[in-house]
Design an enzyme around this catalytic site. Sequence first.
Site, PDB file in Angstrom:
ATOM      1  CD  GLN A 175      -3.148  -0.939   0.343  1.00 24.99           C
ATOM      2  OE1 GLN A 175      -3.373   0.144  -0.206  1.00 24.99           O
ATOM      3  NE2 GLN A 175      -3.929  -1.989   0.166  1.00 24.99           N
ATOM      4  CB  THR A 230       5.422 -19.524 -18.331  1.00 32.67           C
ATOM      5  OG1 THR A 230       5.884 -20.848 -18.571  1.00 32.67           O
ATOM      6  CG2 THR A 230       5.571 -18.672 -19.582  1.00 32.67           C
ATOM      7  CB  CYS A 313      -9.380 -10.413   2.662  1.00 30.58           C
ATOM      8  SG  CYS A 313      -8.114  -9.514   1.812  1.00 30.58           S
TER       9      CYS A 313
HETATM   10  N1  PLP Z   1      -0.603  -6.753   1.671  1.00 36.19           N
HETATM   11  C1  PLP Z   1      -1.429  -5.711   1.729  1.00 36.19           C
HETATM   12  C2  PLP Z   1      -1.140  -4.599   2.692  1.00 36.19           C
HETATM   13  C3  PLP Z   1      -2.545  -5.637   0.889  1.00 36.19           C
HETATM   14  O1  PLP Z   1      -3.359  -4.592   0.954  1.00 36.19           O
HETATM   15  C4  PLP Z   1      -2.763  -6.697  -0.021  1.00 36.19           C
HETATM   16  C5  PLP Z   1      -3.964  -6.701  -0.886  1.00 36.19           C
HETATM   17  O2  PLP Z   1      -5.074  -6.589  -0.405  1.00 36.19           O
HETATM   18  C6  PLP Z   1      -1.855  -7.763  -0.061  1.00 36.19           C
HETATM   19  C7  PLP Z   1      -0.782  -7.755   0.806  1.00 36.19           C
HETATM   20  C8  PLP Z   1      -2.028  -8.897  -1.034  1.00 36.19           C
HETATM   21  O3  PLP Z   1      -1.778  -8.450  -2.339  1.00 36.19           O
HETATM   22  P1  PLP Z   1      -2.220  -9.314  -3.616  1.00 36.19           P
HETATM   23  O4  PLP Z   1      -3.637  -8.941  -3.897  1.00 36.19           O
HETATM   24  O5  PLP Z   1      -1.284  -8.915  -4.711  1.00 36.19           O
HETATM   25  O6  PLP Z   1      -2.078 -10.753  -3.252  1.00 36.19           O
END
Ligand code: PLP
Length: 370
Positions: A175, A230, A313
């Site tokens: 972020q 790949t 999430c």
């Molecule tokens: N770390 C943080 C602080 C995030 O906000 C996110 C995504 O929500 C991730 C890791 C995971 O990223 P990615 O969606 O590329 O797996």
Amino acid sequence: MIYLDYQATTPLAPEVAAAMRPWIEEKFANPHSPSRWGSEAAAAIEVARDQILTAAALDEGRFVFTGSATEALNWAIKGTVERSERRKLVTIATEHAAVLDSLEWLEGKGYQVVRLPVGVDGLVDLEAAGEAIDRRTALVAAMLVNNEIGVIQPVAQLAAMAHQFGAAMLCDAVQGFGRMDLPEGADLIAISGHKIHGPKGIGGLWIRKGFEPNVLLHGGGQEQGLRSGTLSPALCAGLGEAARLAAERREADTAHLEKLFQVALATLGEGWIINGSSEMRYRGNLNLRRDSLDGARLISDLRNFAFSLGSACASGSGRPSHVLRAIGLSDREARSSIRLGFGRYTGEEELVLACRRITLAARDQHYLTA
Ligand code: PLP
């Protein structure tokens, strides 16, 4: 729809779409095959790698493409503990699930995991860090900018503590990358394409020389033998261009965000409380709560506005956010919180409209339930 969910994902920049297009359409060769077309695709990947290293202002070490930041974080954590004799891991209680769940998995295998508390401002307790980090520590993992409440952690200070005892420092910079300087002293840095106006399904890990984690994905030996699979030239070119653009526009984007942050606060008006520090905060994040608000209901009442309760999430789970709990909010306060995320392509007018509607709907809720 007015989009205010920039921490969940960001719109693809037009320049990024243009950089990706040839590799999606006519230039389909496998970048790992020796043909002229393959070499051309491989060269495009190396240009992208350079763009990322330049944008990150990291000259030593190497950058390895992965399928996501989640993969990069899993690899950094699991591959680092595997090459260490040490059995202790230190992190912050408010990290992303990619870090927390990886560590929990290791805990199940007998590793000791310390989750450092944060204050009401969301910032890590450095005294607790000083007590936890010691000669038994293999890795310290800390995020640069929190995805839920936007606070900026003192990663460089944690890195200095880690190095004092010979531990490796991992920074989840998902972020923060492209928006601020990366912290001094990190040995491993994870980034993601879709948080910086790049494509989804691509991320990467920057690795300081000597801190290469053990290999997690075995196969064709791509990515300098460290990460098989790949590569997609289109996704790599997209991430490279997104990183280049972020660096080029950083000053303008920062000024735009500062303006939006002030406009949003002024329009929302009284009755909202910012969750986490107002000062040590990325300005594209406003995580707010309001007395007796039902955040989930507000979202379903305002279907034409995309914003969220916390992380994308956590939102689906129905569980109150672990980040809001960690800063000391009750379940009720956590459920009264919403996250507004804005950025490069957010206009002032649409933000004002959204903030007005949000406050009106919140007031309606209050009167209808009072
Ligand atoms: N770390 C943080 C602080 C995030 O906000 C996110 C995504 O929500 C991730 C890791 C995971 O990223 P990615 O969606 O590329 O797996």
